[in-house]
Design an enzyme around this catalytic site. Structure first.
Site, PDB file in Angstrom:
ATOM      1  N   SER B  39      -7.175  -0.534  -5.589  1.00 49.05           N
ATOM      2  CA  SER B  39      -7.196  -0.855  -4.186  1.00 49.05           C
ATOM      3  C   SER B  39      -6.170  -1.009  -3.617  1.00 49.05           C
ATOM      4  O   SER B  39      -5.080  -1.790  -4.032  1.00 49.05           O
ATOM      5  CB  SER B  39      -8.139  -2.160  -4.165  1.00 49.05           C
ATOM      6  OG  SER B  39      -8.315  -2.377  -2.660  1.00 49.05           O
ATOM      7  N   GLY B  42      -3.467   3.560  -1.847  1.00 45.79           N
ATOM      8  CA  GLY B  42      -3.327   4.549  -1.029  1.00 45.79           C
ATOM      9  C   GLY B  42      -4.174   5.852  -0.903  1.00 45.79           C
ATOM     10  O   GLY B  42      -4.031   6.821  -0.260  1.00 45.79           O
ATOM     11  N   SER B 111     -12.627   4.243  -9.056  1.00 49.78           N
ATOM     12  CA  SER B 111     -12.919   4.911 -10.285  1.00 49.78           C
ATOM     13  C   SER B 111     -12.141   4.552 -11.473  1.00 49.78           C
ATOM     14  O   SER B 111     -11.551   5.289 -11.930  1.00 49.78           O
ATOM     15  CB  SER B 111     -13.163   6.506 -10.049  1.00 49.78           C
ATOM     16  OG  SER B 111     -11.950   6.904  -9.456  1.00 49.78           O
TER      17      SER B 111
END
Lengths: 205, 205
Positions: B39, B42, B111
């Site tokens: 997180s 970018g 992910s």
């Protein structure tokens, strides 16, 4: 299935490339053509024929059908009423994404319940959801029986088969009613294309 | 970009508009650009910048991200390990459909698990899955903290936050490693575009 959003701490931001930009690039509008009807009514046949006609005009299209959904995204779902509802919910969401990407997205599923089709319609921007009732008498569908499913259903080998042992709720206010037991495929395709021109989703003849 | 089909050598098989047909129409190949990273690394910023650059070239693109997935298709999923796996499974399936529709589909999700990214890769045709490791030190991500999530996570207000209280498994063999703590957005975009040209997914400069 709850319609609640479980995720917390996510923010909604405006995307950069809008659907209007995509329509400009494509030269046509985006929409969902939602084919609904009995097994054997001709949903997939018609969707494929419409897609071919649109592709020849340079339009960007995609078909969602049992082949690419039931073996992929929805491989975890069966045919219980709850799973049918979740099946259609997810298809509606994917069709919406496809439409948002600028595509004319065609879906070809029995989608027997009014409430489930309404859910798909309700998440789609106004005017972008085009329900195409692929109308054909049960008798004719059973005569055609292209996959031998009615025979199996009559023999009790397929439980909850739409039209035989599970309900089909016909649309009451579909944007289009295409009668495949009265007109040939070419005429039905032309009926769909004429509607897309009338709605200015297709801009050219 | 012309809306006309560039090649007259396209042949139609009954019922099928193939991905090759779509690529001819679009003037570029289809692919999945799978951005993965912490997180704040970018992913979304880069995906949007790449999309803008591709759109300016007339390419057909679509971004799947938290905005259009967590509020829609995956609104029934939370952040438990099982739900994260199902989240990524569905995103992989939708990205595959988008790719099959001829699109360069960009996905921007943390992910965090190798096995989940491998699942998405394994369902995609060979060579079409391009993993873009959006690499940035945890320290820098936490400094940026654009949504204030790290602060909340450190305060114990967000359980199972990747990098703090849940693992991030970095890719070992990503097609691209983009270091957002070392290069600016424009340089990272050019790195992605250069790769797409090398792979002949983009045919022009």
């Amino acid at each position: 299935m709850s319609r609640e959003i479980k995720s917390k701490n996510i923010t909604y931001t405006e995307g950069n490339v809008s659907q209007e930009h995509r329509s400009e690039l494509n030269g046509h509008g985006a929409a969902i053509l939602w084919f609904t009807g009995l097994s054997g009514a001709g949903k997939s046949t018609l969707a494929q024929a419409v897609e071919q006609a649109l592709f020849k005009k340079g339009a960007h299209t995609y078909i969602l059908d049992g082949d690419n959904i039931r073996f992929g995204l929805n491989r975890d779902l069966g045919f219980s009423p709850e799973d049918r509802t979740e099946n259609i919910r997810r298809i509606g969401e994917v069709a919406k994404l496809m439409m948002d990407a600028g595509t004319i997205c065609l879906t070809a599923f029995i989608s027997p319940y009014i409430v489930d089709r309404k859910t798909a319609r309700d998440i789609t921007p106004e005017g972008k959801f085009i329900e195409v009732y692929t109308k054909c008498s049960l008798e004719e569908c059973e005569n055609r029986d292209p996959k031998g499913l009615y025979k199996k259903a009559r023999a009790g080998e397929i439980p909850q088969f739409t039209g035989i042992s599970a309900p089909y709720e016909a649309p009451e206010n579909a944007e289009l009613v295409v009668e495949t037991d009265k007109h040939d495929v070419a005429a039905c395709v032309e009926q769909v294309l004429a509607y897309l021109r009338k709605r200015e989703i297709l801009l050219e003849d």
